[in-house]
Write a protein that holds these residues in place. Structure first.
Motif, PDB file in Angstrom:
ATOM      1  N   PRO A   1       0.608  -1.294   0.003  1.00  0.00           N
ATOM      2  CA  PRO A   1       0.188   0.077  -0.056  1.00  0.00           C
ATOM      3  C   PRO A   1       0.815   1.239  -0.012  1.00  0.00           C
ATOM      4  CG  PRO A   1      -0.961  -1.610   1.469  1.00  0.00           C
ATOM      5  CD  PRO A   1       0.232  -2.250   1.006  1.00  0.00           C
ATOM      6  N   ASP A   2       1.977   1.376   0.726  1.00  0.00           N
ATOM      7  CA  ASP A   2       2.728   2.582   0.858  1.00  0.00           C
ATOM      8  C   ASP A   2       3.174   2.882  -0.494  1.00  0.00           C
ATOM      9  OD1 ASP A   2       2.233   2.700   3.790  1.00  0.00           O
ATOM     10  OD2 ASP A   2       4.136   1.875   4.191  1.00  0.00           O
ATOM     11  N   VAL A   3       3.973   2.066  -1.139  1.00  0.00           N
ATOM     12  CA  VAL A   3       4.497   2.350  -2.323  1.00  0.00           C
ATOM     13  C   VAL A   3       3.541   2.457  -3.544  1.00  0.00           C
ATOM     14  CG1 VAL A   3       5.844   1.117  -4.135  1.00  0.00           C
ATOM     15  CG2 VAL A   3       6.571   0.628  -2.064  1.00  0.00           C
ATOM     16  N   PHE A   4       2.389   1.822  -3.423  1.00  0.00           N
ATOM     17  CA  PHE A   4       1.465   2.361  -4.563  1.00  0.00           C
ATOM     18  C   PHE A   4       0.905   3.598  -4.308  1.00  0.00           C
ATOM     19  CE2 PHE A   4       1.499  -2.358  -5.542  1.00  0.00           C
ATOM     20  CZ  PHE A   4       1.337  -2.289  -6.954  1.00  0.00           C
ATOM     21  N   LEU A   5       0.746   3.909  -3.237  1.00  0.00           N
ATOM     22  CA  LEU A   5       0.067   5.217  -2.768  1.00  0.00           C
ATOM     23  C   LEU A   5       1.259   6.285  -3.311  1.00  0.00           C
ATOM     24  CD1 LEU A   5      -2.579   6.039  -1.792  1.00  0.00           C
ATOM     25  CD2 LEU A   5      -1.379   6.174   0.597  1.00  0.00           C
ATOM     26  N   ILE A   6       2.445   6.231  -2.810  1.00  0.00           N
ATOM     27  CA  ILE A   6       3.482   7.294  -3.227  1.00  0.00           C
ATOM     28  C   ILE A   6       3.794   7.239  -4.714  1.00  0.00           C
ATOM     29  CG2 ILE A   6       5.879   7.463  -3.059  1.00  0.00           C
ATOM     30  CD1 ILE A   6       5.827   6.372  -0.373  1.00  0.00           C
ATOM     31  N   ALA A   7       3.702   6.122  -5.591  1.00  0.00           N
ATOM     32  CA  ALA A   7       3.701   6.062  -6.803  1.00  0.00           C
ATOM     33  C   ALA A   7       2.765   6.955  -7.665  1.00  0.00           C
ATOM     34  CB  ALA A   7       3.606   4.776  -7.449  1.00  0.00           C
TER      35      ALA A   7
ATOM     36  N   ALA B   1       2.002  10.996 -18.803  1.00  0.00           N
ATOM     37  CA  ALA B   1       1.482   9.788 -19.040  1.00  0.00           C
ATOM     38  C   ALA B   1       0.240   9.550 -18.263  1.00  0.00           C
ATOM     39  CB  ALA B   1       2.489   8.605 -19.028  1.00  0.00           C
ATOM     40  N   TYR B   2       0.330   9.750 -17.041  1.00  0.00           N
ATOM     41  CA  TYR B   2      -0.419   9.586 -16.062  1.00  0.00           C
ATOM     42  C   TYR B   2      -1.673  10.483 -16.357  1.00  0.00           C
ATOM     43  CZ  TYR B   2      -3.287   9.868 -11.789  1.00  0.00           C
ATOM     44  OH  TYR B   2      -4.418   9.910 -10.976  1.00  0.00           O
ATOM     45  N   GLN B   3      -1.635  11.738 -16.632  1.00  0.00           N
ATOM     46  CA  GLN B   3      -2.847  12.523 -17.165  1.00  0.00           C
ATOM     47  C   GLN B   3      -3.382  11.836 -18.366  1.00  0.00           C
ATOM     48  OE1 GLN B   3      -3.913  15.187 -15.500  1.00  0.00           O
ATOM     49  NE2 GLN B   3      -1.990  14.927 -14.017  1.00  0.00           N
ATOM     50  N   TYR B   4      -2.810  11.198 -19.196  1.00  0.00           N
ATOM     51  CA  TYR B   4      -3.542  10.652 -20.200  1.00  0.00           C
ATOM     52  C   TYR B   4      -4.252   9.388 -19.850  1.00  0.00           C
ATOM     53  CZ  TYR B   4      -4.156   8.889 -25.264  1.00  0.00           C
ATOM     54  OH  TYR B   4      -4.753   8.406 -26.165  1.00  0.00           O
ATOM     55  N   TYR B   5      -3.728   8.590 -19.024  1.00  0.00           N
ATOM     56  CA  TYR B   5      -4.467   7.238 -18.640  1.00  0.00           C
ATOM     57  C   TYR B   5      -4.896   7.322 -17.239  1.00  0.00           C
ATOM     58  CZ  TYR B   5      -1.835   5.458 -22.648  1.00  0.00           C
ATOM     59  OH  TYR B   5      -1.289   5.225 -23.695  1.00  0.00           O
TER      60      TYR B   5
ATOM     61  N   MET C   1     -10.594   4.953  -4.846  1.00  0.00           N
ATOM     62  CA  MET C   1      -9.900   5.417  -6.147  1.00  0.00           C
ATOM     63  C   MET C   1     -10.633   4.419  -7.152  1.00  0.00           C
ATOM     64  SD  MET C   1      -5.915   4.054  -4.825  1.00  0.00           S
ATOM     65  CE  MET C   1      -5.290   4.878  -3.648  1.00  0.00           C
ATOM     66  N   PHE C   2     -11.331   3.618  -7.003  1.00  0.00           N
ATOM     67  CA  PHE C   2     -12.069   2.908  -8.098  1.00  0.00           C
ATOM     68  C   PHE C   2     -13.175   3.792  -8.727  1.00  0.00           C
ATOM     69  CE2 PHE C   2     -15.111  -0.222 -10.026  1.00  0.00           C
ATOM     70  CZ  PHE C   2     -14.009  -0.991 -11.056  1.00  0.00           C
ATOM     71  N   LYS C   3     -13.904   4.315  -7.765  1.00  0.00           N
ATOM     72  CA  LYS C   3     -15.026   5.040  -8.009  1.00  0.00           C
ATOM     73  C   LYS C   3     -14.517   6.314  -8.537  1.00  0.00           C
ATOM     74  CE  LYS C   3     -17.114   7.193  -4.445  1.00  0.00           C
ATOM     75  NZ  LYS C   3     -17.724   7.199  -3.153  1.00  0.00           N
ATOM     76  N   GLY C   4     -13.482   6.803  -8.106  1.00  0.00           N
ATOM     77  CA  GLY C   4     -12.882   7.879  -8.904  1.00  0.00           C
ATOM     78  C   GLY C   4     -12.575   7.709 -10.170  1.00  0.00           C
TER      79      GLY C   4
ATOM     80  N   ILE D   1      -5.476   4.177 -14.594  1.00  0.00           N
ATOM     81  CA  ILE D   1      -4.751   3.892 -13.288  1.00  0.00           C
ATOM     82  C   ILE D   1      -5.274   4.132 -12.169  1.00  0.00           C
ATOM     83  CG2 ILE D   1      -2.829   5.041 -12.161  1.00  0.00           C
ATOM     84  CD1 ILE D   1      -1.457   6.039 -14.905  1.00  0.00           C
ATOM     85  N   ASP D   2      -6.392   4.925 -11.831  1.00  0.00           N
ATOM     86  CA  ASP D   2      -7.085   4.616 -10.971  1.00  0.00           C
ATOM     87  C   ASP D   2      -7.721   3.627 -10.607  1.00  0.00           C
ATOM     88  OD1 ASP D   2      -6.113   7.088 -10.272  1.00  0.00           O
ATOM     89  OD2 ASP D   2      -7.809   8.361 -10.754  1.00  0.00           O
ATOM     90  N   LEU D   3      -8.573   3.158 -11.691  1.00  0.00           N
ATOM     91  CA  LEU D   3      -9.113   1.761 -11.361  1.00  0.00           C
ATOM     92  C   LEU D   3      -8.428   0.859 -11.238  1.00  0.00           C
ATOM     93  CD1 LEU D   3     -11.347   2.309 -14.871  1.00  0.00           C
ATOM     94  CD2 LEU D   3     -12.124   2.411 -12.576  1.00  0.00           C
ATOM     95  N   ILE D   4      -7.225   0.570 -11.880  1.00  0.00           N
ATOM     96  CA  ILE D   4      -6.172  -0.451 -11.292  1.00  0.00           C
ATOM     97  C   ILE D   4      -5.792  -0.222 -10.089  1.00  0.00           C
ATOM     98  CG2 ILE D   4      -3.958  -1.510 -11.945  1.00  0.00           C
ATOM     99  CD1 ILE D   4      -4.276  -0.574 -15.009  1.00  0.00           C
TER     100      ILE D   4
END
Length: 210
Positions: A20-26, A178-182, A88-91, A186-189
């Protein structure tokens, strides 16, 4: 000195393992300004410090003896990770057609980054077992008490420095673009991944009683 460096290396690897920590920071590094991610990292580092303090006071041994206490902490952790994953998924679902609305929501929540980092780190009580093992290695070594104190001071600092370096690495313009485009995908994943973390924690809780 050798055992100190070995434990620091082990903690470095543990820090960067998927969790969770790593994914949240990423996610924060590619989607937020530096100061928001720094707040997040500071919250996580404080969480590490609290786990270290609890370990020093023998809370890990107490938790292993009191199954209900460990279960309560795991239930809280699983529930929080499930909530975070669902948000995150809902967002992500909303962002598929309403990008501007999601940006507004994120700006309103900027002041919560420190608390988010702290709560996410504290959501996994297994961290306490990990630190009890680390400090047991330290005590078994020569000059164990001095090493014990040195690690208690250094590990939270190492946590902050390592995650800050990860933030700088991920916050490069190409990755942000890349994040802005996807972003929605990314939020769903990310949501699915955090829900997966919650399921694993709840499964471990079930195994504790069966």
């Amino acid at each position: 000195m050798t055992i100190f460096l070995s434990i620091c290396l082990m903690h470095f690897v543990a820090q960067l393992s998927p969790g969770p920590d790593v994914f949240l920071i990423a996610k924060s590094a590619v989607s937020q300004p530096y100061h928001n991610t720094i707040k997040l990292i500071a919250g996580i580092s404080l969480g590490i410090l609290l786990w270290v303090i609890l370990t020093l006071f023998g809370f890990a041994a107490l938790m292993q003896q009191l199954t209900w206490l460990q279960s309560m902490l795991m239930a809280f952790g699983g529930s929080f990770l499930l909530y975070l994953g669902w948000q995150m998924f809902k967002g992500g679902l909303k962002a598929l057609g309403k990008n501007s609305e999601i940006k507004t929501v994120e700006l309103k929540q900027q002041h919560r980054f420190f608390l988010l980092g702290l709560t996410t780190n504290l959501s996994n009580p297994k961290t306490l077992i990990y630190f009890s093992s680390v400090f047991a290695m330290a005590l078994a070594a020569e000059h164990g008490q001095q090493l014990y104190i040195a690690l208690a001071i250094w590990i939270p600092i190492q946590t902050f420095l390592t995650f800050s370096a990860l933030m700088i690495l991920l916050a490069r313009p190409r990755l942000k673009a890349a994040y802005q485009y996807y972003a929605a995908h990314i939020d769903l994943i990310s949501g699915v991944i955090f829900i997966g973390f919650a399921v694993v924690l709840w499964w471990q809780l079930i195994q504790l009683w069966w």
